[in-house]
Design a protein around this motif. Structure first.
Motif, PDB file in Angstrom:
ATOM      1  N   ARG A  72       0.825  -1.206   0.000  1.00  0.00           N
ATOM      2  CA  ARG A  72       0.000   0.000   0.000  1.00  0.00           C
ATOM      3  C   ARG A  72       0.859   1.257   0.000  1.00  0.00           C
ATOM      4  O   ARG A  72       0.612   2.200  -0.767  1.00  0.00           O
ATOM      5  CB  ARG A  72      -0.919  -0.012   1.229  1.00  0.00           C
ATOM      6  CG  ARG A  72      -1.806   1.214   1.355  1.00  0.00           C
ATOM      7  CD  ARG A  72      -2.672   1.123   2.601  1.00  0.00           C
ATOM      8  NE  ARG A  72      -1.866   0.864   3.801  1.00  0.00           N
ATOM      9  CZ  ARG A  72      -1.195   1.825   4.452  1.00  0.00           C
ATOM     10  NH1 ARG A  72      -1.230   3.076   4.015  1.00  0.00           N
ATOM     11  NH2 ARG A  72      -0.513   1.522   5.544  1.00  0.00           N
ATOM     12  N   GLU A  76       1.190   4.113  -3.092  1.00  0.00           N
ATOM     13  CA  GLU A  76       0.803   5.493  -2.817  1.00  0.00           C
ATOM     14  C   GLU A  76       1.942   6.449  -3.178  1.00  0.00           C
ATOM     15  O   GLU A  76       1.699   7.533  -3.715  1.00  0.00           O
ATOM     16  CB  GLU A  76       0.417   5.643  -1.351  1.00  0.00           C
ATOM     17  CG  GLU A  76      -0.939   5.059  -1.017  1.00  0.00           C
ATOM     18  CD  GLU A  76      -1.355   5.348   0.413  1.00  0.00           C
ATOM     19  OE1 GLU A  76      -0.509   5.865   1.179  1.00  0.00           O
ATOM     20  OE2 GLU A  76      -2.529   5.062   0.766  1.00  0.00           O
ATOM     21  N   CYS A  79       2.238   6.919  -7.013  1.00  0.00           N
ATOM     22  CA  CYS A  79       1.237   7.802  -7.624  1.00  0.00           C
ATOM     23  C   CYS A  79       1.448   9.238  -7.131  1.00  0.00           C
ATOM     24  O   CYS A  79       0.684   9.749  -6.303  1.00  0.00           O
ATOM     25  CB  CYS A  79      -0.169   7.322  -7.291  1.00  0.00           C
ATOM     26  SG  CYS A  79      -0.567   5.699  -7.966  1.00  0.00           S
ATOM     27  N   GLU A 100      -6.348   1.290  -6.162  1.00  0.00           N
ATOM     28  CA  GLU A 100      -6.861   2.135  -5.084  1.00  0.00           C
ATOM     29  C   GLU A 100      -6.108   3.462  -5.000  1.00  0.00           C
ATOM     30  O   GLU A 100      -6.715   4.537  -4.892  1.00  0.00           O
ATOM     31  CB  GLU A 100      -6.739   1.384  -3.758  1.00  0.00           C
ATOM     32  CG  GLU A 100      -7.290   2.153  -2.567  1.00  0.00           C
ATOM     33  CD  GLU A 100      -7.123   1.393  -1.263  1.00  0.00           C
ATOM     34  OE1 GLU A 100      -7.284   2.009  -0.188  1.00  0.00           O
ATOM     35  OE2 GLU A 100      -6.819   0.176  -1.315  1.00  0.00           O
ATOM     36  N   ALA A 101      -4.769   3.404  -5.081  1.00  0.00           N
ATOM     37  CA  ALA A 101      -3.951   4.623  -5.000  1.00  0.00           C
ATOM     38  C   ALA A 101      -4.171   5.512  -6.211  1.00  0.00           C
ATOM     39  O   ALA A 101      -4.226   6.746  -6.098  1.00  0.00           O
ATOM     40  CB  ALA A 101      -2.476   4.250  -4.872  1.00  0.00           C
ATOM     41  N   GLU A 103      -6.837   5.796  -8.087  1.00  0.00           N
ATOM     42  CA  GLU A 103      -8.140   6.450  -8.006  1.00  0.00           C
ATOM     43  C   GLU A 103      -8.100   7.605  -7.005  1.00  0.00           C
ATOM     44  O   GLU A 103      -8.697   8.656  -7.220  1.00  0.00           O
ATOM     45  CB  GLU A 103      -9.216   5.439  -7.589  1.00  0.00           C
ATOM     46  CG  GLU A 103      -9.550   4.419  -8.663  1.00  0.00           C
ATOM     47  CD  GLU A 103     -10.331   5.011  -9.826  1.00  0.00           C
ATOM     48  OE1 GLU A 103     -10.691   6.201  -9.757  1.00  0.00           O
ATOM     49  OE2 GLU A 103     -10.569   4.290 -10.812  1.00  0.00           O
ATOM     50  N   ARG A 104      -7.361   7.413  -5.908  1.00  0.00           N
ATOM     51  CA  ARG A 104      -7.283   8.443  -4.883  1.00  0.00           C
ATOM     52  C   ARG A 104      -6.526   9.670  -5.388  1.00  0.00           C
ATOM     53  O   ARG A 104      -6.915  10.804  -5.100  1.00  0.00           O
ATOM     54  CB  ARG A 104      -6.613   7.888  -3.629  1.00  0.00           C
ATOM     55  CG  ARG A 104      -6.564   8.909  -2.462  1.00  0.00           C
ATOM     56  CD  ARG A 104      -5.865   8.347  -1.250  1.00  0.00           C
ATOM     57  NE  ARG A 104      -6.539   7.143  -0.743  1.00  0.00           N
ATOM     58  CZ  ARG A 104      -5.967   5.949  -0.686  1.00  0.00           C
ATOM     59  NH1 ARG A 104      -4.715   5.788  -1.109  1.00  0.00           N
ATOM     60  NH2 ARG A 104      -6.626   4.915  -0.202  1.00  0.00           N
ATOM     61  N   TYR A 105      -5.429   9.449  -6.141  1.00  0.00           N
ATOM     62  CA  TYR A 105      -4.585  10.560  -6.585  1.00  0.00           C
ATOM     63  C   TYR A 105      -4.774  10.904  -8.069  1.00  0.00           C
ATOM     64  O   TYR A 105      -4.020  11.704  -8.619  1.00  0.00           O
ATOM     65  CB  TYR A 105      -3.117  10.228  -6.322  1.00  0.00           C
ATOM     66  CG  TYR A 105      -2.810  10.037  -4.855  1.00  0.00           C
ATOM     67  CD1 TYR A 105      -2.749  11.122  -3.991  1.00  0.00           C
ATOM     68  CD2 TYR A 105      -2.626   8.759  -4.323  1.00  0.00           C
ATOM     69  CE1 TYR A 105      -2.469  10.946  -2.644  1.00  0.00           C
ATOM     70  CE2 TYR A 105      -2.360   8.567  -2.980  1.00  0.00           C
ATOM     71  CZ  TYR A 105      -2.287   9.669  -2.139  1.00  0.00           C
ATOM     72  OH  TYR A 105      -2.023   9.500  -0.804  1.00  0.00           O
TER      73      TYR A 105
END
Length: 318
Positions: A72, A76, A79, A100-101, A103-105
């Motif tokens: 994880r 992160e 990105c 997941e990362a 989409e977040r950034y």
């Protein structure tokens, strides 16, 4: 305005968009590609975040060995705010931590079926071509015997008319009036025509003609490497022009220098034939054959032999 965005490589290489669609218009500012192997191991001190990140079998197989927290954190950090895109090669499975990362950034993650090395090579060539320094020159670009000849000169000196004669003689037009030039390498200039005037030629008194329509598809080409500059100028009786061809002028475009030949224009001179010969002579020089240099050396040899002759004319009994 950005020359290349993440969406451009998505369309160009028919990639599959996995996640991070919000960042699909992120600009790409460098042609360098990064394969973040050290970053997968946790070393982000010199992470080139501004590059397109390419993950292959090596990076992802190592990534699978990490524990959940490390996965994880690594994704992160991968990105970053300036990362234009992350591409997965070989149609490999995309780690859920990366999805997941991204989409977040808002970092677009794309997937390709190509092998990593091939994809890296093609992607680099595409980006270097699109991100190359560019400029525009007023002139005409013609492919003459395989030599890209850039014809320049003042407006009305006869550039387009000369190009028309060259096309009639079997050569190919690249651009008229405005030549867009990009420097793809330190010594490589590639010229093309603006899309609006592609295949068109303007002849004063006649107007605009479509060369491809009149002479066929074999009379035009989309782009050509520029090797020689022929500069046309009105004949000046007070000016001394090179008559041997020993002097070699250069024209600098962006950071590249090409050979420049100045041709005086006056009634009775067949410029098309002269340019044909100039192109052929240029090719000979690149192969090591220099007629002007050979003539000068022969002349110097004759002069030297004449100076060494005895003054009384006695040739040793002969």
């Amino acid at each position: 305005m950005a020359k290349v965005r993440a969406k451009d490589i998505l369309d160009e290489f028919h990639l599959e968009l996995i996640s991070g669609e919000e960042g699909i218009h992120r600009p790409i500012t460098t042609s360098d590609i990064s394969r973040p192997g050290l970053e997968m191991a946790g070393y982000f001190n010199y992470y080139p975040a501004e590059r397109v990140q390419l993950l292959g079998m090596t990076e992802l197989s190592f990534f699978q060995r990490l524990d959940d927290d490390a996965r994880r954190i690594r994704m992160e950090k991968l990105c970053a705010d300036v990362t234009p895109a992350i591409i997965i090669s070989r149609n490999l499975d995309v780690p859920p931590e990366l999805i997941e990362a991204s989409e977040r950034y808002a970092v677009p993650v794309m997937r390709s079926k190509m092998k990593t090395t091939r994809l890296s090579s093609r992607l680099t060539n595409f980006l270097e071509s699109r991100l190359a320094p560019t400029t525009a020159v007023h002139g005409v670009l013609v492919d003459v015997y395989g030599v890209g000849v850039l014809i320049t000169g003042q407006s009305g000196v006869g550039k387009s008319e000369t190009a028309l004669e060259l096309v009639k003689r079997g050569h190919r037009l690249v651009a008229d009036d405005c030549v867009e030039i990009r420097q793809e390498d330190m010594d490589t200039l590639v010229g093309s025509s603006p899309e609006l005037i592609e295949h068109l030629l303007e002849i004063r008194g006649l107007g605009i003609i479509n060369v491809m329509t009149l002479f066929g598809a074999g009379a035009v080409r989309s782009f050509k490497r520029i090797s020689l500059n022929i500069h046309l100028e009105t004949w000046d009786a007070a000016k001394d022009y090179d008559r041997l061809g020993l002097e070699e002028d250069k024209l600098k475009i962006i950071d590249t220098e090409i050979t420049k030949i100045t041709l005086p224009v006056r009634p009775g001179r067949n410029l098309a034939v002269i340019i044909e010969v100039a192109a052929m002579n240029f090719r000979l020089k690149r192969m090591g054959v220099n007629a002007a240099k050979e003539f000068t050396e022969k002349l110097a040899s004759v002069i030297s032999e004449h100076e060494n002759l005895p003054e009384d004319g006695n040739f040793g009994g002969y």
